[in-house]
Design a protein around this motif. Structure first.
Motif, PDB file in Angstrom:
ATOM      1  N   ASP A  19       0.858  -1.187   0.000  1.00 27.70           N
ATOM      2  CA  ASP A  19       0.000   0.000   0.000  1.00 27.70           C
ATOM      3  C   ASP A  19       0.893   1.235   0.000  1.00 27.70           C
ATOM      4  O   ASP A  19       1.150   1.845   1.044  1.00 27.70           O
ATOM      5  CB  ASP A  19      -0.909  -0.025   1.228  1.00 27.70           C
ATOM      6  CG  ASP A  19      -1.890   1.132   1.257  1.00 27.70           C
ATOM      7  OD1 ASP A  19      -1.844   1.985   0.344  1.00 27.70           O
ATOM      8  OD2 ASP A  19      -2.691   1.200   2.210  1.00 27.70           O
ATOM      9  N   TRP A  20       1.353   1.609  -1.196  1.00 23.69           N
ATOM     10  CA  TRP A  20       2.318   2.702  -1.282  1.00 23.69           C
ATOM     11  C   TRP A  20       1.720   4.054  -0.923  1.00 23.69           C
ATOM     12  O   TRP A  20       2.430   4.941  -0.457  1.00 23.69           O
ATOM     13  CB  TRP A  20       2.957   2.733  -2.672  1.00 23.69           C
ATOM     14  CG  TRP A  20       4.018   1.679  -2.788  1.00 23.69           C
ATOM     15  CD1 TRP A  20       3.926   0.482  -3.414  1.00 23.69           C
ATOM     16  CD2 TRP A  20       5.315   1.710  -2.188  1.00 23.69           C
ATOM     17  NE1 TRP A  20       5.094  -0.237  -3.250  1.00 23.69           N
ATOM     18  CE2 TRP A  20       5.963   0.495  -2.510  1.00 23.69           C
ATOM     19  CE3 TRP A  20       5.999   2.642  -1.403  1.00 23.69           C
ATOM     20  CZ2 TRP A  20       7.253   0.198  -2.075  1.00 23.69           C
ATOM     21  CZ3 TRP A  20       7.283   2.353  -0.970  1.00 23.69           C
ATOM     22  CH2 TRP A  20       7.906   1.145  -1.311  1.00 23.69           C
ATOM     23  N   SER A  21       0.434   4.226  -1.105  1.00 21.50           N
ATOM     24  CA  SER A  21      -0.161   5.502  -0.707  1.00 21.50           C
ATOM     25  C   SER A  21      -0.035   5.687   0.805  1.00 21.50           C
ATOM     26  O   SER A  21       0.284   6.788   1.278  1.00 21.50           O
ATOM     27  CB  SER A  21      -1.630   5.570  -1.133  1.00 21.50           C
ATOM     28  OG  SER A  21      -2.386   4.530  -0.513  1.00 21.50           O
ATOM     29  N   SER A  22      -0.227   4.605   1.573  1.00 19.87           N
ATOM     30  CA  SER A  22      -0.072   4.687   3.030  1.00 19.87           C
ATOM     31  C   SER A  22       1.395   4.849   3.413  1.00 19.87           C
ATOM     32  O   SER A  22       1.720   5.587   4.349  1.00 19.87           O
ATOM     33  CB  SER A  22      -0.647   3.439   3.695  1.00 19.87           C
ATOM     34  OG  SER A  22      -2.045   3.362   3.515  1.00 19.87           O
ATOM     35  N   TYR A  24       3.794   6.257   1.547  1.00 14.63           N
ATOM     36  CA  TYR A  24       4.165   7.638   1.227  1.00 14.63           C
ATOM     37  C   TYR A  24       3.624   8.609   2.273  1.00 14.63           C
ATOM     38  O   TYR A  24       4.322   9.537   2.691  1.00 14.63           O
ATOM     39  CB  TYR A  24       3.607   8.036  -0.146  1.00 14.63           C
ATOM     40  CG  TYR A  24       4.252   7.365  -1.337  1.00 14.63           C
ATOM     41  CD1 TYR A  24       5.510   6.781  -1.258  1.00 14.63           C
ATOM     42  CD2 TYR A  24       3.589   7.319  -2.567  1.00 14.63           C
ATOM     43  CE1 TYR A  24       6.097   6.185  -2.359  1.00 14.63           C
ATOM     44  CE2 TYR A  24       4.162   6.720  -3.672  1.00 14.63           C
ATOM     45  CZ  TYR A  24       5.415   6.150  -3.560  1.00 14.63           C
ATOM     46  OH  TYR A  24       5.973   5.555  -4.651  1.00 14.63           O
ATOM     47  N   ARG A  25       2.386   8.390   2.695  1.00 17.38           N
ATOM     48  CA  ARG A  25       1.771   9.290   3.681  1.00 17.38           C
ATOM     49  C   ARG A  25       2.556   9.261   4.995  1.00 17.38           C
ATOM     50  O   ARG A  25       2.838  10.313   5.593  1.00 17.38           O
ATOM     51  CB  ARG A  25       0.322   8.882   3.931  1.00 17.38           C
ATOM     52  CG  ARG A  25      -0.452   9.857   4.816  1.00 17.38           C
ATOM     53  CD  ARG A  25      -1.881   9.389   5.063  1.00 17.38           C
ATOM     54  NE  ARG A  25      -2.538   8.989   3.832  1.00 17.38           N
ATOM     55  CZ  ARG A  25      -2.905   7.741   3.540  1.00 17.38           C
ATOM     56  NH1 ARG A  25      -2.688   6.768   4.407  1.00 17.38           N
ATOM     57  NH2 ARG A  25      -3.496   7.467   2.401  1.00 17.38           N
ATOM     58  N   ASN A  28       5.916  11.004   4.539  1.00 21.23           N
ATOM     59  CA  ASN A  28       5.732  12.457   4.475  1.00 21.23           C
ATOM     60  C   ASN A  28       5.422  13.056   5.838  1.00 21.23           C
ATOM     61  O   ASN A  28       5.921  14.130   6.192  1.00 21.23           O
ATOM     62  CB  ASN A  28       4.598  12.801   3.502  1.00 21.23           C
ATOM     63  CG  ASN A  28       5.021  12.739   2.048  1.00 21.23           C
ATOM     64  OD1 ASN A  28       6.162  13.059   1.720  1.00 21.23           O
ATOM     65  ND2 ASN A  28       4.122  12.328   1.186  1.00 21.23           N
ATOM     66  N   LEU A  98       9.027   9.151  -4.640  1.00 21.54           N
ATOM     67  CA  LEU A  98       8.838  10.061  -3.511  1.00 21.54           C
ATOM     68  C   LEU A  98      10.096  10.890  -3.270  1.00 21.54           C
ATOM     69  O   LEU A  98      10.005  12.074  -2.902  1.00 21.54           O
ATOM     70  CB  LEU A  98       8.471   9.285  -2.246  1.00 21.54           C
ATOM     71  CG  LEU A  98       8.149  10.146  -1.018  1.00 21.54           C
ATOM     72  CD1 LEU A  98       6.955  11.055  -1.295  1.00 21.54           C
ATOM     73  CD2 LEU A  98       7.871   9.272   0.201  1.00 21.54           C
ATOM     74  N   GLN A 101       9.951  13.810  -5.462  1.00 21.18           N
ATOM     75  CA  GLN A 101       8.949  14.764  -4.969  1.00 21.18           C
ATOM     76  C   GLN A 101       9.513  15.581  -3.816  1.00 21.18           C
ATOM     77  O   GLN A 101       9.302  16.801  -3.747  1.00 21.18           O
ATOM     78  CB  GLN A 101       7.692  14.014  -4.515  1.00 21.18           C
ATOM     79  CG  GLN A 101       6.584  14.928  -4.014  1.00 21.18           C
ATOM     80  CD  GLN A 101       5.395  14.141  -3.483  1.00 21.18           C
ATOM     81  OE1 GLN A 101       4.981  13.151  -4.075  1.00 21.18           O
ATOM     82  NE2 GLN A 101       4.855  14.574  -2.355  1.00 21.18           N
TER      83      GLN A 101
END
Length: 243
Positions: A19-22, A24-25, A28, A98, A101
């Motif tokens: 779950d890369w969105s989690s 990354y979150r 961050n 990331l 970014q």
């Protein structure tokens, strides 16, 4: 001992399954992310047993000698064991997105390439040719002082540590500690006890934090608290090479 070839085929949960969105979150917001059950117990035991094979390593560091703490770690030689090479390559690509970014947010001109091999070629062009993946070993009384793993002019902003032994069963104490320097204030600490096979992705140097006037760098360091009993092993995956 299990054959390294058979282990390498299942060395890491496939990046697309995470779950890369989690992830990354969490990176961050906190500068680190924990991935549960990344390595199997068999894989952890294979890597721990491999610590006694001198042919796998290029250098052995006594932490007390260099005032890094108390314990020992060994840097792997090239060619890396397949299980470590796969981990290094497969984790790099999603993390490089990331990383770029972060560089944009902080107005840093550095751009990281799409593949890990391209990063290694950049390292070579800057005379950074020594592999940096390592295994760390701590006995009772062992610890690692707060530090950053940069190794040269070229460095990737993320690294990964894998717990190879189980807290509460194989050792007590030895928590993974991270600190973040808050501007005009004292540092903030995070303390973690990852389970055997868990991976912790964390920033090598700093993370971008959005303030009232844009993003600024929050410097971070990591270390290990004192091991109270038993023996603690960990695998560190650093993506850039050393001078």
């Amino acid at each position: 001992m299990l054959q390294e070839r058979s282990l390498s085929k299942k060395a890491m949960k496939k990046p697309e399954s995470l779950d890369w969105s989690s992830i990354y979150r969490s990176l961050n917001e906190k500068g680190y992310a924990v991935i549960k059950e990344t390595l199997s117990r068999e894989e952890c035991e294979y890597l721990t047993t491999s610590y006694s094979d001198p042919q796998l390593y290029r250098n052995v560091i006594n932490m007390q000698r260099y005032r890094f703490g108390k314990g020992e770690y060994k840097y792997f030689n090239y060619p890396l064991p397949s299980i470590i090479q796969i981990l290094r390559e497969e984790l790099y690509e999603p993390l490089s997105k990331l990383a770029n970014q972060w560089m944009q947010n902080l107005s840093i001109s550095t751009t990281y390439p799409e593949t890990h091999q391209q990063l290694i070629e950049i390292c070579k062009s800057h005379q950074q040719q020594r592999p940096t993946p390592l295994i760390l070993r701590y006995e009772a009384g062992g610890y690692n002082t707060l530090h950053q793993d940069l190794y040269g002019e070229i460095y990737f902003p993320f690294q990964v540590v894998f717990a190879l032994t189980q807290h509460g069963r194989d050792f007590e104490g030895g928590e993974f500690v991270m600190t973040e320097q808050i501007p005009r204030a004292q540092s903030r600490a995070e303390v973690m006890t990852p389970n055997q096979g868990d991976a912790v992705i964390f920033t090598t140097n700093f993370r971008p934090v959005k303030g009232t006037k844009g993003y600024y760098r929050a410097n971070m360091k990591h270390g290990i608290s004192e091991v109270k009993s038993g023996v603690r092993y960990a695998l560190g995956i650093i993506f850039h090479d050393a001078t």
